[in-house]
Design a protein around this motif. Structure first.
Motif, PDB file in Angstrom:
ATOM      1  N   ASP A 584      28.554 -34.521 109.029  1.00  0.00           N
ATOM      2  CA  ASP A 584      29.966 -34.862 108.926  1.00  0.00           C
ATOM      3  C   ASP A 584      30.621 -34.522 110.254  1.00  0.00           C
ATOM      4  O   ASP A 584      30.503 -33.405 110.747  1.00  0.00           O
ATOM      5  CB  ASP A 584      30.617 -34.081 107.793  1.00  0.00           C
ATOM      6  CG  ASP A 584      32.105 -34.372 107.662  1.00  0.00           C
ATOM      7  OD1 ASP A 584      32.532 -35.431 108.159  1.00  0.00           O
ATOM      8  OD2 ASP A 584      32.820 -33.539 107.082  1.00  0.00           O
ATOM      9  N   SER A 586      33.986 -34.909 110.942  1.00  0.00           N
ATOM     10  CA  SER A 586      35.421 -34.615 110.875  1.00  0.00           C
ATOM     11  C   SER A 586      35.737 -33.168 111.199  1.00  0.00           C
ATOM     12  O   SER A 586      36.833 -32.854 111.674  1.00  0.00           O
ATOM     13  CB  SER A 586      35.962 -34.962 109.486  1.00  0.00           C
ATOM     14  OG  SER A 586      35.372 -34.150 108.493  1.00  0.00           O
ATOM     15  N   SER A 587      34.775 -32.266 110.984  1.00  0.00           N
ATOM     16  CA  SER A 587      35.034 -30.841 111.228  1.00  0.00           C
ATOM     17  C   SER A 587      35.060 -30.499 112.713  1.00  0.00           C
ATOM     18  O   SER A 587      35.507 -29.417 113.093  1.00  0.00           O
ATOM     19  CB  SER A 587      33.975 -29.991 110.526  1.00  0.00           C
ATOM     20  OG  SER A 587      32.672 -30.359 110.952  1.00  0.00           O
ATOM     21  N   GLY A 590      38.875 -31.102 113.409  1.00  0.00           N
ATOM     22  CA  GLY A 590      39.747 -30.455 112.431  1.00  0.00           C
ATOM     23  C   GLY A 590      41.001 -31.232 112.113  1.00  0.00           C
ATOM     24  O   GLY A 590      41.885 -30.722 111.417  1.00  0.00           O
ATOM     25  N   HIS A 592      41.011 -34.398 110.600  1.00  0.00           N
ATOM     26  CA  HIS A 592      40.746 -34.992 109.287  1.00  0.00           C
ATOM     27  C   HIS A 592      41.451 -36.317 109.040  1.00  0.00           C
ATOM     28  O   HIS A 592      41.503 -36.787 107.920  1.00  0.00           O
ATOM     29  CB  HIS A 592      41.094 -34.013 108.164  1.00  0.00           C
ATOM     30  CG  HIS A 592      40.302 -32.754 108.209  1.00  0.00           C
ATOM     31  ND1 HIS A 592      38.963 -32.698 107.886  1.00  0.00           N
ATOM     32  CD2 HIS A 592      40.647 -31.505 108.582  1.00  0.00           C
ATOM     33  CE1 HIS A 592      38.524 -31.467 108.031  1.00  0.00           C
ATOM     34  NE2 HIS A 592      39.508 -30.723 108.448  1.00  0.00           N
ATOM     35  N   VAL A 621      30.781 -25.108 115.344  1.00  0.00           N
ATOM     36  CA  VAL A 621      31.218 -25.204 113.952  1.00  0.00           C
ATOM     37  C   VAL A 621      30.323 -24.350 113.053  1.00  0.00           C
ATOM     38  O   VAL A 621      30.803 -23.611 112.190  1.00  0.00           O
ATOM     39  CB  VAL A 621      31.213 -26.673 113.486  1.00  0.00           C
ATOM     40  CG1 VAL A 621      31.478 -26.752 111.984  1.00  0.00           C
ATOM     41  CG2 VAL A 621      32.251 -27.475 114.242  1.00  0.00           C
ATOM     42  N   ARG A 628      40.413 -24.353 115.166  1.00  0.00           N
ATOM     43  CA  ARG A 628      41.254 -25.501 115.520  1.00  0.00           C
ATOM     44  C   ARG A 628      42.427 -25.051 116.384  1.00  0.00           C
ATOM     45  O   ARG A 628      43.143 -24.115 116.040  1.00  0.00           O
ATOM     46  CB  ARG A 628      41.771 -26.161 114.243  1.00  0.00           C
ATOM     47  CG  ARG A 628      42.590 -27.403 114.513  1.00  0.00           C
ATOM     48  CD  ARG A 628      43.121 -27.959 113.223  1.00  0.00           C
ATOM     49  NE  ARG A 628      43.927 -29.135 113.500  1.00  0.00           N
ATOM     50  CZ  ARG A 628      44.781 -29.641 112.638  1.00  0.00           C
ATOM     51  NH1 ARG A 628      44.932 -29.104 111.471  1.00  0.00           N
ATOM     52  NH2 ARG A 628      45.477 -30.707 112.947  1.00  0.00           N
ATOM     53  N   ASP A 644      39.194 -26.585 104.757  1.00  0.00           N
ATOM     54  CA  ASP A 644      37.968 -26.778 105.535  1.00  0.00           C
ATOM     55  C   ASP A 644      36.868 -25.853 105.038  1.00  0.00           C
ATOM     56  O   ASP A 644      35.723 -26.262 104.835  1.00  0.00           O
ATOM     57  CB  ASP A 644      38.228 -26.503 107.018  1.00  0.00           C
ATOM     58  CG  ASP A 644      39.092 -27.583 107.655  1.00  0.00           C
ATOM     59  OD1 ASP A 644      39.064 -28.717 107.157  1.00  0.00           O
ATOM     60  OD2 ASP A 644      39.774 -27.277 108.645  1.00  0.00           O
ATOM     61  N   ALA A 648      33.324 -26.817 103.139  1.00  0.00           N
ATOM     62  CA  ALA A 648      32.053 -26.390 103.729  1.00  0.00           C
ATOM     63  C   ALA A 648      31.212 -25.586 102.753  1.00  0.00           C
ATOM     64  O   ALA A 648      29.983 -25.571 102.842  1.00  0.00           O
ATOM     65  CB  ALA A 648      32.315 -25.562 104.987  1.00  0.00           C
TER      66      ALA A 648
END
Length: 976
Positions: A584, A586-587, A590, A592, A621, A628, A644, A648
């Protein structure tokens, strides 16, 4: 014999209403009695459905315990086997049964991680199935949805289903659910819904016409449909890409809020459930469970972990099973392209007059120069369109901005396909991978701008000398039917389409991998989320060739801030690293959301932010070293970071749940498929269909149709053909209309009877000369409507007041009974199978009351095989019914009732525990309510909580139904 005692009302029993016989398919309490959903059995109403209220109609229930026992003289005890099987199928399995009944017997690879999602959705932890499937792109959320819906149908919780999707994936979704799971959804697209309205009176609600439908979100969000939707209830609602409906105040969100309270089961799906706005994420949770977000805005983490399922490509439980069915992505192929003199001239002008003008800025708009930059990096057609649009909007008359725009347009007009270095690089690359005239190789090309799509289509067709129809474009301006047709065409080998040029309308939910493993980013989104979504169109489960992701990177000379080759190259490389290590992307930023990420990258290009501080590495990460970083002008709620962390942590939660899966966790897929049919005495669906047709049409399956028979032909290649009778044709009306018309199903229905043949038919529909990807022979799965029809026809030829007697391997005459316990909604809470024989003193016990000895059997199919009623049963025609059998039946029912009384107490205890647990949560929520919280949240959630409280009360076990199914008589000389 029949009577009016409504205590016996339960799914599976037969009733007489208005002088006709009906099979009860659903029972629910009304304000003054019961509401019954029924299907007609007697000739006049056969196959029709109806709803009756006991307060309005006299309902006579055929007492299933008052039966006559008749020796079965059919070959191989077909009559008895068919009677038991049909009764089992018409009786829903228990609501919270952990074992899956039909999900593993469908035309799909039932992977362990997908089955774990199905079990979680159906778990007794959830009063009703409400779940968010948040698996990453490519893991098969549609298949998980199909499995969940199939199990809900088998549990009597899926009669009415509504699926809401983006318009471009409607046909794909519809095809997957029908071809793989035998779940027919009628597609109400822009054309279909108008056709339905034409059939109905103006006052009739179109959403009551078909029981299972699929509609696009764009269609449903129209205000004219909202009032109609509020008046319709559903057993299950599916909303795909739910992140598009979470922003408060939008029409999409109003639609989601309208639908959520109207359904018992709610399945939401999104690979990107968190868009950076905590309130949007909380909106998803509130749709599923109003108690999951406290009145003060805090999230109940335990509730969220129960409601959300999230895995990615490299989650251990996923990685260990996808194997060769998901080829590993190749390293990204980034092609730097030195700009041509003409392209360099445009870049210099953008740099000097727009993005870095110093004190001589021609525009006060700080964002527009970067809009020009993105258009330039897309194509000269996109830049020309952007400049023309700006000129049409600025104040008429001479101005420095107008002059600069006209000069930019003049320079841009000199960039042609013949001198564009970036376009030449694309042509050369396509030739290198074999995409050319006469080749079967395919490629999908992405661009953000519609003008670029048209520009590429026109020029690629010309320069590659591709035949007509080989290069096509897809964008959001096309109708839903046009988009669906393009996607279907790209999946099939027999079409001319080789190059699909598409905008980001195809970046979500669309499967483009069946014939393609090459993807080109002609321009690069300034968003990791969007890049990941695009790549997922070909990099997903089912891809057998290694996906190759290629990016064209224009590099103007001397204007680093325009092309920023190193920034965009690193963006592509980071997405690939995140895909490999995290699953993923998107992390990493941060943000999103696509817009949030684009803003951040724009600031990097402007020199306001550092790339490595803006975009983390996967290692950072994983180690938690990257936090962030927000600019001073950004205001983000503190608990966004908690979201987040919550997302996770979900992988570990699901892995822990899997350890509780008892035997199933250690079984192979093959073992699960072999054992999943524990409630079926037929190992092959076609055997059941054949027996039902023989029973219904008196051993003449090839009789003339006009004599009440049915043409039925079995081929040696696991294909059967059936000429539908008039009543079957009526039932087929609920099938997808495209499938009905294209395959002419009402004239001749072809069925594939094995998994391998079913898969071959799916492949053939994509690789043969088919004009559509509907298979010629549809897989005959356990929920197929043809099996339901055949069973109903067979049962209608049987006497409902009789049960069969057979000769078998028993020491004494033995009665097999089924006991069901239902709640006030008519749903089966638990089910038990009981065998009863004469007691220790025989039937004439000292008290003078007939007594029997009874025991519960865990597996009725194994028991039937053990007594000789398996597939190879032999009927010698010597079965004789003892004179005292009526007394045994009475005693067996009495003992079975006693057994079920114990089961009822246990079920009540479990129901009370669920109610108590929920009540504690509700009390906690209410305490926060009184402590001073958001009035808006309370106003919205309170009626939903009241609805949940009412539902819990209705789930309490209420009625027991005992049904004798079979009598087994000892063989001569074996009676003990």
């Amino acid at each position: 014999m029949s009577f009016t005692n409504t205590d016996q009302l339960s799914p599976g029993v037969t009733v007489e209403v208005r002088d006709e016989q009906w099979l009860v398919t659903g029972v629910a309490r009304s304000t003054d009695g019961f509401r019954l959903k029924v299907r007609g059995l007697s000739d006049y109403v056969r196959d029709s459905t109806a709803t009756f209220y006991t307060a309005l109609d006299e309902v006579r229930v055929f007492d299933p315990t008052q039966v006559e026992v008749t020796p079965d003289d059919s070959p191989g005890y077909r009559h008895a086997r068919l009677w038991i099987e049909s009764t089992l199928r018409q009786t829903p399995i228990p609501l919270y049964q952990r074992e899956l009944s039909v999900a593993t017997r469908m035309l799909a690879d039932p992977l362990d991680y997908q089955l774990s999602a199905v079990r979680r959705a159906l778990s007794a932890e959830n009063t009703r199935p409400r779940i968010l499937l948040a698996d990453a792109v490519g893991l098969g959320k549609t298949l998980e949805i199909g499995m969940i819906l199939a199990e809900l149908i088998r549990r009597g919780r899926g009669q009415r289903i509504l699926v809401v999707t983006p318009k471009h994936v409607m046909e794909q979704f519809q095809q997957e659910l029908w071809t793989r799971f035998s779940i027919p959804l009628v597609r109400l697209d822009s054309v279909g819904i108008q056709q339905v309205r034409q059939k109905l009176p103006a006052s009739r609600n179109p959403f009551t016409y078909y029981p299972r439908v699929i509609v696009s979100m764009d269609t449903l969000k129209s205000p004219k449909y909202r009032a109609q939707l509020e008046k319709v209830s559903w057993d299950a609602v599916v909303i795909d890409e739910i992140h598009n409906a979470t922003n408060a105040g939008t029409k999409n969100n109003e639609l989601a809020r309208t639908l959520a309270p109207t359904t018992e089961s709610l399945i939401l799906a999104s690979a990107t459930p968190h868009n950076g706005n905590p309130n949007s994420f909380k909106e998803i949770l509130r749709l599923l469970d109003p108690l999951s977000v406290l009145p003060d805005g805090r999230i109940d983490a335990d509730a969220a972990k129960r409601l959300i399922i999230r895995r990615h490509r490299n989650t251990p439980e996923v990685a260990q099973v996808v194997g060769s069915k998901w080829a590993k992505r190749l390293e990204p192929h980034n092609i730097p392209v030195d700009a041509s003199p003409e392209e360099n001239a445009v870049a210099r002008e953008l740099h000097q007059s727009w993005t870095h003008p110093g004190s001589n800025a021609v525009s006060k708009d700080r964002l527009f120069p970067w809009t020009l930059t993105k258009a330039y990096l897309s194509s000269p057609a996109a830049l020309a369109e952007t400049v023309a649009g700006r000129l049409s909007r600025i104040t008429p008359g001479p101005s420095s901005e107008r002059q600069a725009l006209e000069h930019l347009a003049e320079l841009n007009s000199k960039v042609t396909p013949e001198n564009s270095a970036k376009y030449a690089a694309l042509v050369n690359y396509l030739a290198a991978i074999g995409v050319k005239k006469g080749s079967a190789n395919r490629v999908v090309i992405f661009s953000e701008r519609v003008a670029t799509l048209h520009w590429l289509q026109d020029n690629l067709s010309r320069h590659l000398k591709m035949p007509k129809g080989a290069v096509k474009i897809m964008h959001g301006g096309l109708s839903d039917t046009e988009q669906m047709s393009l996607i279907d065409e790209f999946k099939r080998t027999d079409t001319k389409l080789r190059i699909l040029i598409t905008g980001d309308v195809a970046s979500e939910g669309v499967n483009l991998h069946s014939q393609c493993h090459n993807l080109v980013h002609y321009d690069i989104p300034w968003s990791l989320i969007r890049i990941q979504q695009r790549n997922g169109r070909i990099d997903r489960y089912g891809q057998t060739e290694q996906p190759q992701i290629t990016t064209l990177l224009l590099d103007p000379a001397g204007t680093d801030t325009i092309g920023e080759l190193h920034v965009l190259t690193k963006l592509m490389d980071r997405e690939h690293a995140a895909h490999s290590m995290l699953g993923d992307a998107s992390s990493l930023m941060g943000e999103h959301s696509v817009s949030g990420e684009e803003d951040a990258i724009r600031k990097v290009l402007q020199g306001q932010r550092d790339f490595d501080q803006t975009v983390a590495t996967p290692e950072e990460v994983l180690s938690g070293a990257h936090a962030r970083r927000e600019n001073a002008d950004e205001q983000v709620e503190d608990n966004s970071l908690d979201i987040d962390a919550l997302l996770a942590s979900l992988n570990d939660t699901l892995t822990e749940d899997l350890s509780l899966s008892e035997v199933e966790a250690s079984e192979s897929i093959e073992d699960q498929q072999a054992t999943a049919a524990w409630d079926s005495i037929y190992t092959q669906e076609v055997d059941y269909l054949r027996d039902a047709l023989n029973e219904a049409f008196h051993n003449v399956p090839s009789a003339s149709l006009n004599k009440g028979g049915v043409d039925f032909l079995e081929h040696s290649n696991a294909i059967v053909e059936l000429s539908p009778t008039e009543d079957l044709r009526r039932r087929l009306d609920i099938l997808p209309q495209d499938y009905l018309s294209y395959r002419k199903v009402k004239e001749n229905l072809m069925l594939a009877t094995t998994l391998s043949r079913g898969n071959q038919q799916l492949t053939a529909a994509r690789e043969g000369d088919s004009e559509k990807s509907w298979p010629k022979a549809h897989y005959l799965g356990p929920l197929h409507p043809v099996s339901d029809w055949a069973a109903d026809r067979a049962l209608s030829s049987m006497n409902r007041n009789e049960i069969p007697a057979v000769t078998g391997e028993v020491a004494k005459p033995t009665v097999l009974l089924m006991g069901t316990l239902t709640n006030s909604r008519g749903q089966v809470v638990t089910r038990a199978f009981i065998t009863a024989t004469a007691g220790q003193f025989g039937l004439n016990a000292p008290e003078g009351i007939p007594r029997a000895s009874a025991e519960t059997i865990p597996d009725p199919v194994a028991w039937l095989n053990a007594v000789g009623l398996g597939e190879n049963a032999i009927n010698t025609g010597t079965t004789t019914v003892p004179e005292d059998l009526k007394a045994l039946l009475s005693a067996a029912v009495t003992e079975a009732t006693s057994h079920m009384d114990l089961t009822r107490e246990d079920a009540r205890t479990q129901a009370e525990e669920r109610t108590q647990h929920w009540s504690q949560r509700a009390e906690q929520w209410d305490q926060h309510h009184h402590s001073g919280a958001s009035t808006r949240a309370i106003k919205r959630s309170t009626p939903l909580i009241d609805q949940e409280r009412s539902l819990l009360k209705s789930m309490t076990p209420e009625r027991t139904l005992i049904r004798p199914l079979l009598v087994v008589i000892p063989q001569l000389g074996q009676e003990g």
